[in-house]
Design a protein around this motif. Structure first.
Motif, PDB file in Angstrom:
ATOM      1  N   PRO A   1       0.974  -6.167  -6.274  1.00 47.76           N
ATOM      2  CA  PRO A   1       1.143  -5.571  -7.612  1.00 47.76           C
ATOM      3  C   PRO A   1       0.642  -6.466  -8.744  1.00 47.76           C
ATOM      4  O   PRO A   1       0.210  -5.964  -9.782  1.00 47.76           O
ATOM      5  CB  PRO A   1       2.657  -5.372  -7.714  1.00 47.76           C
TER       6      PRO A   1
ATOM      7  N   SER B   1      -2.837  -5.513  -9.939  1.00 45.56           N
ATOM      8  CA  SER B   1      -3.056  -4.082 -10.182  1.00 45.56           C
ATOM      9  C   SER B   1      -4.237  -3.832 -11.120  1.00 45.56           C
ATOM     10  O   SER B   1      -4.854  -2.757 -11.079  1.00 45.56           O
ATOM     11  CB  SER B   1      -1.789  -3.444 -10.760  1.00 45.56           C
TER      12      SER B   1
ATOM     13  N   MET C   1      -1.103  -2.715  -3.958  1.00 47.61           N
ATOM     14  CA  MET C   1      -1.078  -2.435  -5.400  1.00 47.61           C
ATOM     15  C   MET C   1      -0.391  -1.101  -5.675  1.00 47.61           C
ATOM     16  O   MET C   1       0.402  -0.972  -6.611  1.00 47.61           O
ATOM     17  CB  MET C   1      -2.504  -2.399  -5.947  1.00 47.61           C
ATOM     18  N   GLU C   2      -0.714  -0.091  -4.860  1.00 47.47           N
ATOM     19  CA  GLU C   2      -0.147   1.236  -5.083  1.00 47.47           C
ATOM     20  C   GLU C   2       1.345   1.261  -4.796  1.00 47.47           C
ATOM     21  O   GLU C   2       2.107   1.939  -5.491  1.00 47.47           O
ATOM     22  CB  GLU C   2      -0.884   2.260  -4.222  1.00 47.47           C
TER      23      GLU C   2
ATOM     24  N   GLY D   1       3.329  -1.158  -5.297  1.00 49.33           N
ATOM     25  CA  GLY D   1       3.980  -1.831  -6.416  1.00 49.33           C
ATOM     26  C   GLY D   1       4.034  -0.984  -7.672  1.00 49.33           C
ATOM     27  O   GLY D   1       4.770  -1.295  -8.611  1.00 49.33           O
ATOM     28  N   ALA D   2       3.242   0.115  -7.702  1.00 51.31           N
ATOM     29  CA  ALA D   2       3.212   0.960  -8.891  1.00 51.31           C
ATOM     30  C   ALA D   2       4.375   1.944  -8.940  1.00 51.31           C
ATOM     31  O   ALA D   2       4.585   2.616  -9.944  1.00 51.31           O
ATOM     32  CB  ALA D   2       1.887   1.721  -8.956  1.00 51.31           C
TER      33      ALA D   2
END
Length: 718
Positions: free
Chosen positions: A665, A668, A713-714, A716-717
């Motif tokens: 994340p 990002s 990353m996704e 963590g979104a």
């Protein structure tokens, strides 16, 4: 013949190897009645007078005499001389920047004007080529069309002549050369292109000969790549089937030439061997032209290759493999079925087809998995109970250096090269069935070094190889060749975590000779680092090398000591020593990488890494940013540096992506960069006309790491 040759002051002229006083003998040799003398002379012309495509003053002086030889019907092998002239005069200088940068005082400097003068001189005498299109010698007729298309100053006249000649020419390969020359004119002369493309389209449909239609279709695609028809795959596939069913049987070999120790002769023999036994070997070049025109239409190209791989003609299947090698090296795509069908060729009775399949599969690494069953089955031939033909291997009774796993010309590989290639492909695919076969290979006197470097993807099952590797390392002599012999074994021991070999690794570390001593020590220390706490016995040696004058040795010693003891006491001091003003980029990178491997425990070294973020050296910036993130978690400082390097140098992308995946994340802001990479069709490290054995593997690794980074990353979104 060769009137005035003695009037030239050849000694004052030069070629690649000095004064050109030997050129008259070469020119006379081209006119000799002896085939061996002609071939030797031609080899000399390419090797010295036209060395690697260069044009010297002696090359220019040769042009009138070469044109005279071409015009004399009594001279044999004139087709080769036509090709030589085409090469000399056909160099097109579209961009002289590199030539302008050459130093005129350099002994190897060749004025750009030489190329232009060569083209002009040959163009002035190019009418001699007009009559050659109807020469009785088919080799001359084969070479003449390209010469005319490349060198004659009246392209419209040549175009008319070539098209007219096509109506009376009966030799298949000459007819194909005529069509290729027409396409070449269209590419070189925009004013003639539209007319020629229309004519090629008509010929592709009108000609009765399927080979000629395929040639016309390939040239049309080459001249108008944006207008390739949507039905190109079934069209070409149908033509190939017509060629297969209508072509005469394999051509009987021509009269044997006396062997000559020349590069020209070797190339000729290889080409003859490649074409032997094939009724239509010329289809390969036509398909290569078509694939080049299709370029990024990867799905169409894969469909064509699949059709060829299913052909009853082994020659078409072999061509498909070589064509796919160029495709998969440049473009990403869905190659599973292609790889499976290539694997199926390993059981074909034609040795050239098996060789092509093996060579292709060797370079695929993880992409080779669909062929793993075929590779394992092929390697099993002759290795079962009672085979007894494993030279020097477990249970092998034959002399060393024999036929590998017992293959025969009828049912398998002949010799070790085919066996080792298949084994390498299987190991690189990460298939554990390679492990017992690697054990057998390790029992032999010589082991292909690539097999040792392929052991890192086989997981825990490869641990059984450690005793064999240990024994081989113990047998390596501590002489000037130590690095070449020991480095692959050390790498393999690290891969299989063969910590029982610490005494043997220490023997190499301590006994390294002066030649490449630092290289040997670094390799040994990397292996000890992989052993971790099991390498306690080597701690005094590691500690002693912390002060080595070589950064690669000192930093490797620091990594090994940290892995063995987990004590940062002396390690950080040893690494920070190389993070000083004035340190070379390579030294800084070595230290930064070592700190990154240590991770958060080395957080106190973060300030020392800071200056590396602003270095002129891209790799210093990348290593420093990655290490800074790993020791301190400072994404704000590291991320902009990594993303800038991503755009600046594509070869840094794997390292950058690995760090982005670790950040998750925190990275990002790099989502768009990662998504863009994942949607590209072209491999990030693709180079036209060049490739490395690990290029495909590195690009596939980049894709894998990018997917992992994006997933983190996704997650963590949300």
């Amino acid at each position: 013949m060769l009137t005035g040759i003695e009037e030239v002051d050849w000694a004052s002229l030069g070629h690649a190897y000095g004064p050109a006083d030997d050129v008259p003998e070469l020119l006379r040799g081209l006119a000799s009645a002896d085939p061996a003398e002609r071939e030797t002379a031609l080899d000399g012309m390419y090797g010295a007078v036209h060395h690697q495509g260069d044009v010297y003053d002696s090359t220019l002086a040769c042009i009138p005499f070469l044109l005279e030889l071409v015009a004399d019907p009594a001279v044999q092998d004139r087709g080769c001389i036509v090709e030589l002239l085409t090469s000399i005069g056909g160099i097109e200088l579209d961009d002289d920047e590199e030539l302008d940068e050459l130093d005129p005082d350099d002994e190897e400097f060749i004025p750009a004007a030489n190329y232009a003068m060569a083209a002009a001189a040959i163009a002035a005498g190019a009418d001699v080529f007009l009559g050659l299109v109807s020469d009785p010698d088919p080799e001359v007729r084969l070479a003449a069309p390209c010469a005319l298309a490349s060198l004659h100053p009246e392209p419209a006249r040549v175009l008319t002549l070539l098209r007219e000649r096509l109506t009376v020419e009966r030799d298949t390969e000459v007819r194909l050369a005529l069509v290729a020359a027409v396409g070449r004119i269209a590419l070189r002369h925009a004013a003639l292109r539209a007319e020629t493309v229309d004519w090629l389209g008509w010929l592709a449909r009108a000609a009765q000969d399927p080979g000629l239609r395929l040639a016309a279709l390939a040239q049309r695609a080459r001249c108008a790549p944006g207008d390739i028809p949507d039905d190109i795959v079934p069209w070409v596939t149908g033509l190939l089937e017509e060629i297969r069913t209508s072509a005469p049987g394999p051509t009987a070999p021509g009269a044997e030439r006396a062997a000559t120790p020349t590069l020209i002769g070797q190339v000729r023999e290889l080409l003859e061997e490649h074409a032997a036994g094939r009724p239509a070997p010329w289809t390969e070049e036509l398909l290569r032209t078509l694939h080049a025109a299709l370029d990024d239409r990867v799905d169409d190209r894969i469909a064509l290759i699949l059709a060829q791989l299913r052909s009853p003609d082994w020659g078409q299947r072999s061509d498909a493999i070589w064509l796919c090698g160029g495709l998969i090296r440049i473009w990403r795509g869905r190659y599973e079925e292609v790889v499976r069908l290539v694997g199926a060729q390993l059981n074909d009775p034609e040795p050239r087809l098996r060789e092509a399949a093996t060579s292709f599969l060797e370079r695929l690494f993880e992409l080779g998995a669909p062929a793993a069953d075929a590779l394992a089955a092929r390697l099993a031939v002759g290795s079962g109970p009672g085979a007894g033909a494993v030279p020097g291997g477990v249970g092998g009774g034959g002399p060393r250096g024999g036929s590998g796993l017992g293959g025969s010309p009828q049912n398998g590989f002949v010799g070790r090269s085919g066996r080792d290639g298949a084994l390498l492909a299987l190991a690189r695919a990460g298939d554990t069935r390679a492990v017992p076969l690697l054990a057998r290979a390790l029992e032999e006197r010589e082991v292909r070094r690539e097999l040792l470097y392929a052991m890192d993807g086989l997981g825990p099952s490869a641990a059984m190889l450690a005793p064999l590797l240990r024994r081989r390392l113990a047998e390596v002599e501590l002489d000037e060749r130590l690095y070449d012999r020991a480095a692959p074994l050390l790498y393999a021991l690290a891969a299989v975590r063969g910590s029982q070999a610490v005494p043997e690794v220490l023997r190499v570390l301590r006994g390294a000779p002066a030649n490449r001593r630092d290289w040997v020590r670094e390799s040994a220390l990397r292996t000890l680092a992989a052993f971790g706490p099991a390498a306690q016995e080597a701690v005094p040696d590691m500690r002693g090398l912390l002060a080595a004058e070589s950064a690669t040795v000192a930093t490797a010693a620091a990594r090994a000591l940290w892995a063995a003891e987990g004590d940062l006491g002396e390690v950080l001091t040893a690494l920070e020593r190389w993070l000083r003003p004035g340190a070379s980029g390579a030294d800084w990178c070595s230290a930064a990488q070592a700190l990154g491997e240590i991770g958060p425990a080395a957080a106190s070294a973060a300030p020392a890494l800071g200056p590396g973020l602003a270095s002129r050296d891209l790799w210093v910036r990348v290593r420093s940013a990655a290490a800074l993130w790993r020791v301190s978690g400072d994404a704000a400082a590291a991320l902009p540096v990594l993303l800038a390097a991503w755009e600046e140098n594509r070869h840094a992308r794997v390292d950058v992506a690995e760090c982005l995946a670790e950040m998750g994340p925190a990275a990002s802001g790099a989502q768009l960069v990662i998504l863009t990479e994942l949607t590209r069709r072209r491999r990030h490290n693709a180079r036209e006309g060049a490739s490395g054995s690990h290029d495909i593997h590195l690009d596939e690794k980049l894709l894998t790491v990018c997917r992992a980074a994006l997933a983190r990353m996704e997650r963590g979104a949300f």
